[in-house]
Design a protein around this motif. Structure first.
Motif, PDB file in Angstrom:
ATOM      1  N   ASP A 162      25.054  19.865   1.954  1.00  0.00           N
ATOM      2  CA  ASP A 162      24.900  20.680   0.745  1.00  0.00           C
ATOM      3  C   ASP A 162      25.320  22.127   1.005  1.00  0.00           C
ATOM      4  OD1 ASP A 162      24.044  18.502  -0.702  1.00  0.00           O
ATOM      5  OD2 ASP A 162      21.919  19.057  -0.659  1.00  0.00           O
ATOM      6  N   ASP A 163      24.966  22.658   2.170  1.00  0.00           N
ATOM      7  CA  ASP A 163      25.372  24.019   2.525  1.00  0.00           C
ATOM      8  C   ASP A 163      26.890  24.132   2.590  1.00  0.00           C
ATOM      9  OD1 ASP A 163      22.789  24.982   2.608  1.00  0.00           O
ATOM     10  OD2 ASP A 163      22.619  24.905   4.806  1.00  0.00           O
ATOM     11  N   LYS A 164      27.525  23.088   3.123  1.00  0.00           N
ATOM     12  CA  LYS A 164      28.987  23.073   3.217  1.00  0.00           C
ATOM     13  C   LYS A 164      29.599  23.072   1.806  1.00  0.00           C
ATOM     14  CE  LYS A 164      32.576  20.603   5.746  1.00  0.00           C
ATOM     15  NZ  LYS A 164      32.880  19.476   6.624  1.00  0.00           N
ATOM     16  N   MET A 165      29.033  22.276   0.899  1.00  0.00           N
ATOM     17  CA  MET A 165      29.529  22.251  -0.478  1.00  0.00           C
ATOM     18  C   MET A 165      29.286  23.595  -1.160  1.00  0.00           C
ATOM     19  SD  MET A 165      28.831  18.456  -2.092  1.00  0.00           S
ATOM     20  CE  MET A 165      27.056  18.582  -2.066  1.00  0.00           C
ATOM     21  N   ASN A 166      28.086  24.144  -0.959  1.00  0.00           N
ATOM     22  CA  ASN A 166      27.739  25.418  -1.597  1.00  0.00           C
ATOM     23  C   ASN A 166      28.637  26.556  -1.122  1.00  0.00           C
ATOM     24  OD1 ASN A 166      25.754  24.278  -3.174  1.00  0.00           O
ATOM     25  ND2 ASN A 166      24.131  24.688  -1.695  1.00  0.00           N
TER      26      ASN A 166
ATOM     27  N   ILE B  36      31.605  26.220  -3.496  1.00  0.00           N
ATOM     28  CA  ILE B  36      31.450  26.410  -4.945  1.00  0.00           C
ATOM     29  C   ILE B  36      30.725  27.690  -5.361  1.00  0.00           C
ATOM     30  CG2 ILE B  36      31.598  23.944  -5.396  1.00  0.00           C
ATOM     31  CD1 ILE B  36      28.568  23.898  -5.790  1.00  0.00           C
ATOM     32  N   PHE B  37      29.769  28.173  -4.568  1.00  0.00           N
ATOM     33  CA  PHE B  37      29.006  29.342  -4.990  1.00  0.00           C
ATOM     34  C   PHE B  37      29.859  30.602  -5.145  1.00  0.00           C
ATOM     35  CE2 PHE B  37      24.344  28.107  -3.900  1.00  0.00           C
ATOM     36  CZ  PHE B  37      24.344  27.269  -4.988  1.00  0.00           C
TER      37      PHE B  37
ATOM     38  N   ARG C  90      31.230  30.631  -8.458  1.00  0.00           N
ATOM     39  CA  ARG C  90      30.230  30.432  -9.523  1.00  0.00           C
ATOM     40  C   ARG C  90      30.420  29.084 -10.225  1.00  0.00           C
ATOM     41  NH1 ARG C  90      30.402  36.569 -11.510  1.00  0.00           N
ATOM     42  NH2 ARG C  90      29.047  37.382  -9.914  1.00  0.00           N
ATOM     43  N   GLN C  91      30.679  28.086  -9.412  1.00  0.00           N
ATOM     44  CA  GLN C  91      30.838  26.720  -9.901  1.00  0.00           C
ATOM     45  C   GLN C  91      29.567  25.953  -9.566  1.00  0.00           C
ATOM     46  OE1 GLN C  91      34.228  25.741  -7.525  1.00  0.00           O
ATOM     47  NE2 GLN C  91      35.672  26.746  -8.889  1.00  0.00           N
ATOM     48  N   SER C  92      29.443  24.772 -10.132  1.00  0.00           N
ATOM     49  CA  SER C  92      28.314  23.915  -9.793  1.00  0.00           C
ATOM     50  C   SER C  92      28.809  22.498  -9.593  1.00  0.00           C
ATOM     51  CB  SER C  92      27.237  23.963 -10.893  1.00  0.00           C
ATOM     52  OG  SER C  92      27.774  23.501 -12.117  1.00  0.00           O
TER      53      SER C  92
ATOM     54  N   SER D 298      38.660  24.061  -5.280  1.00  0.00           N
ATOM     55  CA  SER D 298      37.340  23.635  -4.818  1.00  0.00           C
ATOM     56  C   SER D 298      37.239  22.113  -4.804  1.00  0.00           C
ATOM     57  CB  SER D 298      36.241  24.214  -5.713  1.00  0.00           C
ATOM     58  OG  SER D 298      36.192  25.618  -5.605  1.00  0.00           O
TER      59      SER D 298
END
Length: 156
Positions: A92-96, A99-100, A103-105, A142
């Motif tokens: 999840d940290d890798k994905m964040n 995307i963060f 400002r994507q989700s 992304s």
């Protein structure tokens, strides 16, 4: 900023025009003026793997959601769901990290994963086209990075 439904329709028409001008193929378009609902699907002529969806947000604001279904398999999603808590947190940290900053989700549920971005557009801004196309480019970038992460998850 409050807008009329006419502005929302104008902006939607501009977005779809900008996409066409940028070598996107519109595969679906729905305009329901009565309820101010606007929806389109598009993909780049050179890349049919990533389908971009454009949807009007509810209300009279000129917000639109951009969404891409990530090309992940059921097996990849199952592997993700079955990760140990510590491994899931690392993933999840890798994905964040991807995307963060944009400002994507990401929305992972059932057998699908979607990358999303909500944008607000000022129809009078001279930079509106550039902002929309930059957001779409960032979303596609992304999506490609996340696809690599999910491919790595499957190979482990």
């Amino acid at each position: 900023m409050k807008m009329t439904d006419d502005n929302k329709e104008i902006i939607f028409n501009n977005i779809t025009k900008w996409l066409r001008d940028s070598n996107f193929v519109m595969s679906e378009e729905k305009i329901t003026v009565v309820t101010s609902e606007f929806y389109a699907k598009a993909y780049l002529q050179s890349d049919h793997e990533y389908i971009l969806e454009i949807m009007s947000a509810t209300g009279i604001e000129t917000r639109f959601a951009l969404r891409i279904r990530l090309p992940v398999s059921e097996q990849q999603l199952e592997n993700y769901e079955n990760l140990e808590p510590k491994e899931k947190l690392i993933f999840d940290d890798k994905m964040n990290a991807v995307i963060f900053p944009q400002r994507q989700s990401i929305n992972i549920k059932e057998k699908s994963a979607f990358l999303e971005k909500t944008i607000s557009i000022d129809p009078k801004s001279i930079d509106a086209k550039q902002e929309v196309m930059q957001n779409i480019s960032n979303l596609l970038g992304s999506a490609k990075k996340l696809e690599i992460s999910f491919d790595e998850l499957l190979s482990n």
